[in-house]
Design a protein around this motif. Structure first.
Motif, mmCIF file in Angstrom:
data_model
loop_
_atom_site.group_PDB
_atom_site.id
_atom_site.type_symbol
_atom_site.label_atom_id
_atom_site.label_comp_id
_atom_site.label_asym_id
_atom_site.label_seq_id
_atom_site.Cartn_x
_atom_site.Cartn_y
_atom_site.Cartn_z
ATOM 1 N N LEU A 12 0.825 -1.201 0.000
ATOM 2 C CA LEU A 12 0.000 0.000 0.000
ATOM 3 C C LEU A 12 0.863 1.256 0.000
ATOM 4 N N GLN A 13 1.924 1.274 0.819
ATOM 5 C CA GLN A 13 2.802 2.448 0.855
ATOM 6 C C GLN A 13 3.544 2.617 -0.462
ATOM 7 N N THR A 14 3.930 1.512 -1.086
ATOM 8 C CA THR A 14 4.605 1.586 -2.388
ATOM 9 C C THR A 14 3.679 2.178 -3.445
ATOM 10 N N LEU A 15 2.413 1.766 -3.450
ATOM 11 C CA LEU A 15 1.451 2.317 -4.409
ATOM 12 C C LEU A 15 1.227 3.804 -4.167
ATOM 13 N N LEU A 16 1.108 4.214 -2.915
ATOM 14 C CA LEU A 16 0.895 5.630 -2.596
ATOM 15 C C LEU A 16 2.098 6.465 -3.027
ATOM 16 N N ASN A 17 3.291 5.978 -2.735
ATOM 17 C CA ASN A 17 4.497 6.719 -3.132
ATOM 18 C C ASN A 17 4.606 6.813 -4.645
ATOM 19 N N ARG A 18 4.206 5.742 -5.324
ATOM 20 C CA ARG A 18 4.298 5.761 -6.792
ATOM 21 C C ARG A 18 3.328 6.776 -7.385
ATOM 22 N N LEU A 19 2.131 6.845 -6.858
ATOM 23 C CA LEU A 19 1.163 7.820 -7.363
ATOM 24 C C LEU A 19 1.617 9.256 -7.116
ATOM 25 N N GLN A 20 2.287 9.492 -5.995
ATOM 26 C CA GLN A 20 2.762 10.844 -5.704
ATOM 27 C C GLN A 20 3.932 11.245 -6.590
ATOM 28 N N ASP A 21 4.769 10.276 -6.958
ATOM 29 C CA ASP A 21 5.967 10.573 -7.748
ATOM 30 C C ASP A 21 5.858 10.040 -9.168
ATOM 31 N N ILE A 22 4.638 9.947 -9.677
ATOM 32 C CA ILE A 22 4.454 9.318 -10.990
ATOM 33 C C ILE A 22 5.095 10.131 -12.109
ATOM 34 N N GLU A 23 5.140 11.449 -11.970
ATOM 35 C CA GLU A 23 5.709 12.281 -13.022
ATOM 36 C C GLU A 23 7.232 12.221 -13.056
ATOM 37 N N LYS A 24 7.857 11.774 -11.974
ATOM 38 C CA LYS A 24 9.315 11.700 -11.936
ATOM 39 C C LYS A 24 9.849 10.533 -12.761
ATOM 40 N N GLY A 25 9.009 9.535 -12.981
ATOM 41 C CA GLY A 25 9.431 8.393 -13.797
ATOM 42 C C GLY A 25 10.538 7.568 -13.167
ATOM 43 N N VAL A 26 10.478 7.374 -11.855
ATOM 44 C CA VAL A 26 11.498 6.603 -11.160
ATOM 45 C C VAL A 26 11.251 5.113 -11.375
ATOM 46 N N GLU A 27 12.308 4.371 -11.670
ATOM 47 C CA GLU A 27 12.187 2.935 -11.891
ATOM 48 C C GLU A 27 12.102 2.198 -10.560
ATOM 49 N N LEU A 28 11.229 1.201 -10.480
ATOM 50 C CA LEU A 28 11.034 0.413 -9.267
ATOM 51 C C LEU A 28 11.243 -1.064 -9.567
ATOM 52 N N ASP A 29 11.831 -1.762 -8.612
ATOM 53 C CA ASP A 29 12.004 -3.220 -8.713
ATOM 54 C C ASP A 29 12.186 -3.755 -7.299
ATOM 55 N N TYR A 30 11.059 -4.121 -6.645
ATOM 56 C CA TYR A 30 11.072 -4.544 -5.247
ATOM 57 C C TYR A 30 10.660 -6.009 -5.131
ATOM 58 N N HIS A 31 11.352 -6.713 -4.260
ATOM 59 C CA HIS A 31 10.976 -8.082 -3.868
ATOM 60 C C HIS A 31 10.840 -8.099 -2.352
ATOM 61 N N TRP A 32 9.815 -8.767 -1.828
ATOM 62 C CA TRP A 32 9.721 -8.965 -0.384
ATOM 63 C C TRP A 32 8.801 -10.142 -0.085
ATOM 64 N N VAL A 33 8.912 -10.633 1.135
ATOM 65 C CA VAL A 33 8.147 -11.799 1.594
ATOM 66 C C VAL A 33 7.384 -11.406 2.849
ATOM 67 N N GLU A 34 6.128 -11.822 2.932
ATOM 68 C CA GLU A 34 5.319 -11.563 4.117
ATOM 69 C C GLU A 34 4.899 -12.888 4.744
ATOM 70 N N PHE A 35 4.095 -12.810 5.818
ATOM 71 C CA PHE A 35 3.757 -14.005 6.577
ATOM 72 C C PHE A 35 3.085 -15.055 5.694
ATOM 73 N N ASP A 36 3.241 -16.305 6.114
ATOM 74 C CA ASP A 36 2.713 -17.475 5.393
ATOM 75 C C ASP A 36 3.374 -17.663 4.032
ATOM 76 N N ASP A 37 4.610 -17.142 3.899
ATOM 77 C CA ASP A 37 5.423 -17.357 2.694
ATOM 78 C C ASP A 37 4.752 -16.783 1.436
ATOM 79 N N ILE A 38 4.164 -15.609 1.558
ATOM 80 C CA ILE A 38 3.609 -14.897 0.406
ATOM 81 C C ILE A 38 4.691 -13.974 -0.146
ATOM 82 N N ARG A 39 5.095 -14.179 -1.384
ATOM 83 C CA ARG A 39 6.154 -13.368 -1.997
ATOM 84 C C ARG A 39 5.545 -12.377 -2.985
#
Length: 324
Positions: A12-39
């Motif tokens: 959710l925070q990643t989506l909010l930050n992306r919408l705020q900085d959408i005009e900057k055109g910053v490249e994103l590539d994130y990996h993470w794991v949450e509970f119950d082995d959801i990647r």
């Protein structure tokens, strides 16, 4: 007790930050794991800053579950209904993932409240995908309709190689969780926690909550379950869901609570373990301080005024002292 949120806070925070900085055109590539082995994997390129790729990897399903095409039954239809118009399902998904969604920020609603609601729903993709078969069964309960899976044991995945069981009936749905923990201390704490959980349900203020039972052996509803799926070192927890528990908006809350139940128990077990460790450390520190206060003062012991020494005199020295 704290109820876990159904959505991923980091997503959710990643989506909010992306919408705020959408005009900057910053490249994103994130990996993470949450509970119950959801990647999760999110990716945004500089060439298309308005497109957001979201990939989801689910826990490995046990053999007793129904996972057609690498997804729970009804997951694709649930995603289409939840994200109609703003999300495209990529087929096939990215390598190593069960589902890949392409979001187009240009199609998001301009209204701030509606956009925030949509972002929270996107961040809840785990619940929408894994909870799709459970939601379908509870919808039938709410409408009191009869269908082909009635009175049949349904296994749903919620952890790697682990499942919980749903037994749908006309007037109720029974949900049974085999509780497993790897650590022996977690097993003891979870068993005590679950027994207190059942006792708390019997208080007067929770009369309208679903019935809750705990047993060390498999309940009768699991007679047809595979033997390998019934290895539970912390017992079995059963919930009985009635139509009043899934009416209207209660359906979303019930699905969310059941989908995250094992994580909810694990969270409170770890919190209890951390609290006990903190109490033990404080107790040890207080005992050390008490021992330090009981030690004799080194400086005072070295003070010559407080030291008394005796010297044995000879007979001649004694006579000389007496004459003096």
């Amino acid at each position: 007790m704290i109820l876990l949120q159904s959505h991923s806070r980091f997503l959710l925070q990643t989506l909010l930050n992306r919408l705020q900085d959408i005009e900057k055109g910053v490249e994103l590539d994130y990996h993470w794991v949450e509970f119950d082995d959801i990647r999760y994997h999110v990716q945004v390129s500089m060439k298309n800053p308005h497109l957001f790729l979201l990939s989801l990897s689910l826990p490995t399903p046990p053999p007793e579950t129904n996972f057609p095409g690498g997804l729970p039954s009804g997951a694709i239809e649930a995603v289409k209904v939840a994200y109609a118009g703003v999300v495209q399902i990529l087929d096939p998904p990215r390598d190593g993932f069960n589902l890949t969604l392409k979001l187009n920020f240009l199609k998001f609603p301009p209204d701030e409240d509606r956009r925030q609601t949509l972002l929270v729903k996107i961040a809840s993709v785990r619940e929408i995908v894994l909870g799709a078969p459970l939601r379908a069964l509870l919808k039938h309960l709410a409408s009191k309709s009869i269908y082909s899976d009635m009175d049949r044991l349904v296994a749903l995945v919620h952890r790697p190689n682990e499942s919980f069981f749903v037994i749908p009936q006309v007037d109720k749905v029974v949900v049974v969780f085999p509780m497993r923990f790897k650590d022996s201390i977690d097993t003891v704490l979870a068993t005590s926690f679950l027994q207190e959980f059942v006792q708390a349900r019997r208080t007067a203020g929770l009369n309208n909550a679903p019935s809750c039972l705990w047993s060390s052996s498999p309940p009768l509803e699991l007679n047809k379950a595979p033997v390998e799926a019934l290895s539970a070192n912390a017992g079995f927890v059963s919930f009985v869901i009635f139509p009043r528990h899934v009416e209207g908006r209660k359906l979303d809350r019930t699905v969310s609570s059941l989908s995250t139940f094992h994580a909810y128990v694990s969270y409170h077990v770890k919190c209890s373990e951390g609290f006990m460790h903190t109490r033990m450390r404080r107790r040890v520190e207080s005992l050390i301080q008490a021992l330090d206060r009981a030690k004799p003062d080194v400086e005072e012991s070295k003070n010559p005024k407080n030291n008394r020494s005796f010297k044995r005199l000879s007979l001649k020295e004694a006579r000389a002292n007496s004459h003096s």
